[in-house]
Design a protein around this motif. Structure first.
Motif, PDB file in Angstrom:
ATOM      1  N   THR A  22       0.955  -1.278   0.058  1.00 49.34           N
ATOM      2  CA  THR A  22      -0.097   0.107   0.016  1.00 49.34           C
ATOM      3  C   THR A  22       0.751   1.373   0.063  1.00 49.34           C
ATOM      4  OG1 THR A  22      -0.103  -0.213   2.312  1.00 49.34           O
ATOM      5  CG2 THR A  22      -1.792  -1.082   1.292  1.00 49.34           C
ATOM      6  N   LEU A  50       3.568   1.812  -2.020  1.00 51.19           N
ATOM      7  CA  LEU A  50       3.747   2.303  -3.495  1.00 51.19           C
ATOM      8  C   LEU A  50       2.361   2.606  -3.999  1.00 51.19           C
ATOM      9  CD1 LEU A  50       6.232  -0.724  -4.108  1.00 51.19           C
ATOM     10  CD2 LEU A  50       6.786   1.596  -4.291  1.00 51.19           C
ATOM     11  N   ASN A  51       2.680   3.823  -4.763  1.00 53.59           N
ATOM     12  CA  ASN A  51       1.242   4.215  -5.347  1.00 53.59           C
ATOM     13  C   ASN A  51       1.069   3.526  -6.541  1.00 53.59           C
ATOM     14  OD1 ASN A  51      -0.660   5.584  -6.871  1.00 53.59           O
ATOM     15  ND2 ASN A  51       0.532   7.892  -6.351  1.00 53.59           N
ATOM     16  N   PRO A  52      -0.172   2.680  -6.481  1.00 53.96           N
ATOM     17  CA  PRO A  52      -0.449   1.681  -7.714  1.00 53.96           C
ATOM     18  C   PRO A  52      -0.516   1.881  -9.110  1.00 53.96           C
ATOM     19  CG  PRO A  52      -2.510   2.344  -6.323  1.00 53.96           C
ATOM     20  CD  PRO A  52      -1.406   2.774  -5.593  1.00 53.96           C
ATOM     21  N   VAL A  53      -0.712   3.509  -9.137  1.00 50.06           N
ATOM     22  CA  VAL A  53      -0.691   3.609 -10.732  1.00 50.06           C
ATOM     23  C   VAL A  53       0.612   4.045 -11.573  1.00 50.06           C
ATOM     24  CG1 VAL A  53      -3.050   4.382 -10.343  1.00 50.06           C
ATOM     25  CG2 VAL A  53      -1.551   5.995 -10.421  1.00 50.06           C
ATOM     26  N   PHE A  54       1.608   4.106 -10.659  1.00 48.16           N
ATOM     27  CA  PHE A  54       2.818   4.415 -11.453  1.00 48.16           C
ATOM     28  C   PHE A  54       3.962   3.436 -11.253  1.00 48.16           C
ATOM     29  CE2 PHE A  54       1.488   8.524  -9.467  1.00 48.16           C
ATOM     30  CZ  PHE A  54       1.047   9.145 -10.676  1.00 48.16           C
ATOM     31  N   ARG A  55       4.594   3.516 -12.368  1.00 51.95           N
ATOM     32  CA  ARG A  55       5.882   2.390 -12.570  1.00 51.95           C
ATOM     33  C   ARG A  55       6.884   2.635 -11.450  1.00 51.95           C
ATOM     34  NH1 ARG A  55       4.978   0.340 -17.863  1.00 51.95           N
ATOM     35  NH2 ARG A  55       3.496   1.997 -18.613  1.00 51.95           N
ATOM     36  N   GLU A  62       9.589   5.096 -11.838  1.00 47.63           N
ATOM     37  CA  GLU A  62       9.177   6.445 -11.840  1.00 47.63           C
ATOM     38  C   GLU A  62       9.060   6.685 -10.297  1.00 47.63           C
ATOM     39  OE1 GLU A  62       5.554   6.614 -13.756  1.00 47.63           O
ATOM     40  OE2 GLU A  62       6.509   6.285 -15.636  1.00 47.63           O
ATOM     41  N   HIS A  72      10.061  -0.771 -15.272  1.00 49.35           N
ATOM     42  CA  HIS A  72       8.800  -0.348 -16.113  1.00 49.35           C
ATOM     43  C   HIS A  72       7.851  -1.208 -15.386  1.00 49.35           C
ATOM     44  CE1 HIS A  72      10.916   2.117 -18.943  1.00 49.35           C
ATOM     45  NE2 HIS A  72      11.891   1.028 -19.119  1.00 49.35           N
ATOM     46  N   PHE A 105       4.715  -2.259 -12.839  1.00 48.44           N
ATOM     47  CA  PHE A 105       3.900  -1.537 -11.861  1.00 48.44           C
ATOM     48  C   PHE A 105       4.122  -2.423 -10.363  1.00 48.44           C
ATOM     49  CE2 PHE A 105       1.897   0.100 -15.823  1.00 48.44           C
ATOM     50  CZ  PHE A 105       1.505   1.257 -15.377  1.00 48.44           C
ATOM     51  N   THR A 121       9.073  -0.945 -23.141  1.00 50.60           N
ATOM     52  CA  THR A 121       8.184  -1.394 -22.045  1.00 50.60           C
ATOM     53  C   THR A 121       7.165  -2.504 -22.546  1.00 50.60           C
ATOM     54  OG1 THR A 121       6.677   0.132 -22.404  1.00 50.60           O
ATOM     55  CG2 THR A 121       8.535   0.525 -20.609  1.00 50.60           C
ATOM     56  N   PRO A 122       6.547  -3.359 -21.670  1.00 50.03           N
ATOM     57  CA  PRO A 122       5.943  -4.435 -22.178  1.00 50.03           C
ATOM     58  C   PRO A 122       4.484  -3.839 -23.131  1.00 50.03           C
ATOM     59  CG  PRO A 122       6.072  -4.876 -20.024  1.00 50.03           C
ATOM     60  CD  PRO A 122       6.929  -3.466 -20.389  1.00 50.03           C
ATOM     61  N   GLU A 149       9.508   6.757 -20.370  1.00 51.11           N
ATOM     62  CA  GLU A 149       8.879   7.229 -19.214  1.00 51.11           C
ATOM     63  C   GLU A 149       8.437   8.568 -19.213  1.00 51.11           C
ATOM     64  OE1 GLU A 149      12.976   7.554 -18.071  1.00 51.11           O
ATOM     65  OE2 GLU A 149      11.755   6.375 -19.313  1.00 51.11           O
ATOM     66  N   ARG A 184      -0.525   9.739 -20.799  1.00 49.36           N
ATOM     67  CA  ARG A 184       0.442   8.564 -20.592  1.00 49.36           C
ATOM     68  C   ARG A 184      -0.583   7.298 -20.435  1.00 49.36           C
ATOM     69  NH1 ARG A 184       3.711   5.318 -17.840  1.00 49.36           N
ATOM     70  NH2 ARG A 184       2.272   6.159 -16.217  1.00 49.36           N
ATOM     71  N   GLU A 214      -1.442   4.282   2.464  1.00 46.11           N
ATOM     72  CA  GLU A 214      -0.087   4.435   3.006  1.00 46.11           C
ATOM     73  C   GLU A 214       0.740   5.395   2.078  1.00 46.11           C
ATOM     74  OE1 GLU A 214       1.534   0.879   4.485  1.00 46.11           O
ATOM     75  OE2 GLU A 214       2.128   1.828   6.472  1.00 46.11           O
ATOM     76  N   TYR A 215       0.354   5.267   0.669  1.00 48.50           N
ATOM     77  CA  TYR A 215       1.217   6.017  -0.210  1.00 48.50           C
ATOM     78  C   TYR A 215       1.033   7.357  -0.075  1.00 48.50           C
ATOM     79  CZ  TYR A 215      -2.555   6.871  -3.280  1.00 48.50           C
ATOM     80  OH  TYR A 215      -3.819   7.296  -4.008  1.00 48.50           O
ATOM     81  N   GLU A 252      -0.301  12.409  -6.982  1.00 45.04           N
ATOM     82  CA  GLU A 252      -0.172  11.056  -6.347  1.00 45.04           C
ATOM     83  C   GLU A 252      -1.681  10.611  -6.283  1.00 45.04           C
ATOM     84  OE1 GLU A 252       2.345   9.340  -4.919  1.00 45.04           O
ATOM     85  OE2 GLU A 252       3.900  10.471  -5.658  1.00 45.04           O
ATOM     86  N   PRO A 301      -4.490  10.616 -10.073  1.00 47.67           N
ATOM     87  CA  PRO A 301      -4.178   9.670 -10.913  1.00 47.67           C
ATOM     88  C   PRO A 301      -4.897   8.000 -10.604  1.00 47.67           C
ATOM     89  CG  PRO A 301      -2.103  10.573 -10.834  1.00 47.67           C
ATOM     90  CD  PRO A 301      -3.052  11.224  -9.821  1.00 47.67           C
ATOM     91  N   ASN A 302      -5.197   8.085  -9.174  1.00 44.98           N
ATOM     92  CA  ASN A 302      -5.738   6.826  -8.558  1.00 44.98           C
ATOM     93  C   ASN A 302      -7.057   7.109  -8.636  1.00 44.98           C
ATOM     94  OD1 ASN A 302      -3.792   4.815  -7.232  1.00 44.98           O
ATOM     95  ND2 ASN A 302      -2.902   6.716  -6.774  1.00 44.98           N
TER      96      ASN A 302
END
Lengths: 328, 317
Positions: free
Chosen positions: A98, A100-105, A108, A157, A159, B6-7, B13, B29, B207-208, B226, B229-230
Motif C-alpha cells: 500500500t 507504493l502508489n499503484p498507478v505509477f511504474r 518512476e 517499467h 507496476f 516496456t511491455p 517514461e 500517458r 499509506e502511499y 499522487e 491519477p488513482n
C-alpha cells in the motif's frame, strides 16, 4: 547525529490528552542502528513520525526537542521540513503493497524522490531536460540493482502489483536510499513479509548501514529482529522508554521487569516447557496514564514506591539505563 | 543509450515536472498506455462498443455538418413547407426526413442540432469536472472549515431538482448558449465534488499518501500527482454519464424556450416547434426527439461500459 531530548506528544481527544510519547530521550550516532521495541500502541511508530513532523491531526508536541545535525527539527518551517524528508531522513513503511502508489511504474517512483529534492538539478541539456532524466534513470536502475531487484532495466517499467512483497519492500528501500539519506527510519519494515524474506530484507538493510554509513532507527515488536540487527535497543512501554542500552546489555542482562517479561515470552527451541510465559494483564489506557510507573499493575516486583511519583531513569552502568526503582 | 521497450510498447517514461504538467502527462500517458487494452476490452463489451460507434458517428456528422447536411438548415422555401419524409406519401427524395413549417430540411437541421447538443454537453461537463474535482480534492484533503462550507453548499444545491434549478437560473440570466452552459454547471459540479471528495477521503488514508509526505512532497503535489491519477477513472466514468444527462437538460430547457433560441436548430426547440403540427406533420417533433434519445442512449451505454472496463474490480475478458 540525531538526538531526541525529553520529547512528549499527545493526541487531543474527547477523552482528554492521550499521551502517546512521554519524555522520550533517544540518540542515534552516525552509522548506528537503533532499535525501538515494544508492543502495539506503545508509541514507537509515533516517535518516528515525530522526527519527520508528520504526526496525524489531533496530535501535538508538548515539549522537547529533536536535534538533527545540530538543528531542532521541531522549530523548522514546513518548507524546510519538506526538504529534509526523503532527502536527509528517509522512511520505510510497514506494508510495501500500500505504500507504493499503484498507478505509477516502480522506476518512476524511485526517480520521483530524486526529482523532488533536485538531486540532478545541475545536469543540463537536451530537449525536455532529457539529460537529467537519463541521469535519474541510471541512478534508479543502479539503486534497484543495489537493493537486489533482478534485471532492473526491465523491472524499472513494472507496476507495483507486478512485484512480490519482498521486491516491493526492496523498491521502497531503493526510494528511501535515492537521495543518500543520513538517517533511515524503518517502521516495522519486515512485519508484512514472510520469514525468509524478512531475513533478506534485514541483511539488505545491514549492508546499507555498513556501506552507506546511514544511521537507522528500526521500529519493531520482534525482539529477535532487534537483537540481530541493532547496535542499541530502546524498550518502550506506554509512551515511555523503560530501558535503553547496547543490544547485548539489554538482551543478555535485561533489567526492567517489562523487558525481562518480554524476553521470557519468546518461545525457545531449547526450552522443554509447553507453554510460553506471558506477561499478566494488558496494556494500560494511554488516556488514563498518571505520573507513576505505567507497568506497576502488571509488575511482579512492584512495591509502593513505584506509585508515589514518576520513576526517573537510573544508570545501570556503561550507558545502560533503566526506568525502575529496583536499580535506583 | 539503448531505448528500453516496456511491455506495452512505450519507449520512454514520463518526466515529472510542474504538478499540473505532470498531471497532464500522466493523463495522456495512462490514456496511451491503456488504449490498446481498452480497445480490446471494448470489443468484448457489445453495448459499450455500440455506444462508442454511435458517438463517433454523431461526432463525425457534427464536425463535418456543412459537408454532410444536404441543405442549408436556416433557409427554406415556404412553398415546400411541411413535406413528409421521403418514404411516405407526399415525400420527396430531396428531403429525406421531410421539411418543417418554414420549408427547411429537417435532416439538415438535426445534423446542425447535433453540434449544439454535443457542445453544450461537452463544455458543461468539462467545466463541472474541473470545478468539482478541484473543490472536492481540496475539501477531502484539507477537511476543516473549507470542507464544511463546500459540503453544505453542495447539500444546499442538491436540495433543488436539477431542471427546476436550471429553469430558475435561465430565467434570471436569459436564454443563450453561454447562459445555458452556466446554468448547467452552476449545479453540475456538485456531483463531481461529492465523488472526488469521497474518493479523496478514502485515498488519503492510504499509506502511499503518508509515504509521499515522508518523501518531502508538497500537498499540492500529493493531490495532483499522487492521488488524482488513482481516482481519475471514476471521474471519467461519471463525466461520461453526466454528459448524457446534461444533453437532456439542454434539450429540456430549449424545449421550454429557455435554452437555444430559434432559428438555431437545437433539438429541444425543434421538438417544441413541431408540437403544434403534431397531428398532420408528426415527423417534425419525432425525429429530433429520436436524435436526443439515440445520442443520450449511446452516451449512457458507453459510460456504463466504461465503468465496467475501467473498474479493476469488475474484470471483463
Amino acid at each position: 547525529m540525531l538526538e531526541i531530548k525529553n520529547l512528549a506528544m499527545a493526541f487531543e481527544t474527547e477523552r482528554g490528552l492521550v499521551r502517546a510519547v512521554n519524555k522520550v530521550d533517544l540518540s542515534v550516532a552516525e552509522g548506528e542502528v537503533m532499535g525501538i521495541v515494544g508492543e502495539s500502541g506503545c508509541g514507537k511508530s509515533v516517535t518516528l513520525l515525530n522526527i519527520l513532523g508528520l504526526v496525524p491531526h489531533p496530535g501535538k508536541v508538548l515539549s522537547g526537542e529533536i536535534m538533527f545535525q545540530g538543528e531542532d527539527l521541531l522549530k523548522k518551517s514546513k518548507k524546510e521540513m519538506r526538504d529534509i524528508r526523503g532527502k536527509d531522513i528517509a522512511m520505510i513503511f510497514q506494508d510495501p503493497m500500500t505504500t507504493l502508489n499503484p498507478v505509477f511504474r516502480i522506476g518512476e517512483q524511485i526517480r520521483e524522490s530524486m526529482r523532488i529534492h533536485g538531486l540532478f538539478k545541475d545536469v543540463k541539456g537536451g530537449f525536455f531536460k532529457s539529460a537529467r532524466k537519463h541521469a535519474e534513470k541510471d541512478r534508479a536502475v543502479e539503486l534497484m540493482e543495489e537493493v537486489g531487484i533482478p534485471s532492473p532495466e526491465t523491472r524499472y517499467h513494472n507496476f507495483p502489483h507486478e512485484f512480490s512483497g519482498g521486491m516491493q519492500q526492496r523498491a521502497l528501500i531503493a526510494i528511501g536510499l535515492s537521495c543518500k539519506p543520513k538517517l533511515l527510519l524503518a517502521d516495522e519494515p519486515t512485519t508484512a513479509l514472510d520469514v525468509t524474506i524478512q531475513a533478506q530484507i534485514l541483511a539488505l538493510m545491514q549492508k546499507i548501514n555498513q556501506e552507506h554509513g546511514a544511521g537507522i532507527i528500526l521500529v519493531t515488536h520482534d525482539l529477535g529482529v532487534a537483537a540481530e540487527f541493532c547496535h542499541k535497543i530502546a524498550v518502550m512501554y506506554a509512551g515511555r522508554i523503560v530501558e535503553q542500552g547496547r543490544t547485548e546489555q539489554v538482551m543478555d542482562n535485561p533489567h526492567h521487569p517489562y523487558t525481562q517479561g518480554l524476553l521470557r515470552s519468546i518461545p525457545k527451541m531449547s526450552s522443554k516447557k509447553d507453554r510460553i510465559e506471558p506477561i499478566p494483564g494488558g496494556v494500560p489506557d494511554l488516556a488514563e496514564l498518571k505520573e507513576e510507573c505505567a507497568f506497576y499493575p502488571r509488575c511482579a516486583k512492584a512495591h509502593d514506591k513505584c506509585l508515589s511519583q514518576e520513576v526517573p531513569m537510573f544508570d545501570a552502568g556503561e550507558g545502560h539505563t533503566v526506568r525502575c526503582y529496583l536499580y535506583g | 543509450m539503448p531505448v528500453t521497450k516496456t511491455p506495452d510498447g512505450l519507449s520512454e517514461e514520463i518526466t515529472p515536472g510542474h504538478p499540473l504538467i505532470h498531471l497532464l502527462q500522466i493523463k495522456t500517458r495512462i490514456f496511451l498506455a491503456d488504449f490498446r487494452g481498452f480497445i480490446r476490452k471494448l470489443k468484448h463489451h457489445p453495448s459499450a462498443l455500440i455506444g462508442a460507434l454511435l458517438i463517433i458517428l454523431f461526432l463525425v456528422v457534427a464536425f463535418f455538418a456543412p459537408a454532410v447536411a444536404p441543405h442549408d438548415p436556416f433557409v427554406g422555401e415556404l412553398s415546400e413547407r411541411l413535406i413528409a419524409p421521403s418514404w411516405l406519401e407526399g415525400g420527396v427524395s430531396q428531403y429525406i426526413l421531410g421539411t418543417d413549417q418554414q420549408g427547411r430540411d429537417l435532416l439538415s437541421r438535426i445534423i446542425y442540432g447535433a453540434r449544439i447538443s454535443l457542445w453544450v454537453g461537452f463544455i458543461s461537463v468539462t467545466i463541472s469536472v474541473l470545478i468539482g474535482t478541484l473543490l472536492g480534492a481540496a475539501a477531502g484533503y484539507f477537511r476543516g472549515k473549507l470542507d464544511l462550507f463546500l459540503s453544505r453548499t453542495a447539500d444546499l444545491l442538491l436540495a433543488f431538482p436539477f431542471l427546476i434549478f436550471a429553469v430558475a437560473v435561465m430565467s434570471f440570466l436569459g436564454p443563450g448558449l453561454i447562459n445555458l452552459i452556466l446554468a448547467l454547471t452552476f449545479k453540475g459540479w456538485v456531483e463531481f465534488f461529492r465523488l472526488v471528495r469521497g474518493e479523496m477521503l478514502s485515498e488519503k488514508t492510504k499509506e502511499y499518501v503518508e509515504a509521499a509526505k515522508a518523501n518531502g512532497q508538497s500537498n499540492l503535489r500529493i493531490i495532483l500527482s499522487e492521488v488524482l491519477p488513482n481516482i481519475i477513472h471514476t471521474i471519467i466514468v461519471l463525466g461520461t454519464l453526466r454528459m448524457g444527462f446534461f444533453i437532456i437538460m439542454e434539450a429540456s430547457l430549449s424545449f421550454l424556450g429557455l435554452g437555444i433560441q430559434p432559428p438555431d436548430p437545437a433539438w429541444g426547440s425543434m421538438v417544441n416547434e413541431g408540437r403544434q403540427f403534431m397531428l398532420n406533420a408528426w415527423w417534425l417533433s419525432t425525429f429530433p426527439g429520436a436524435a436526443i434519445l439515440v445520442l443520450v442512449l449511446s452516451i449512457n451505454l458507453f459510460g456504463e461500459g466504461l465503468r465496467d472496463i475501467l473498474d479493476p474490480r469488475l474484470k471483463i475478458e
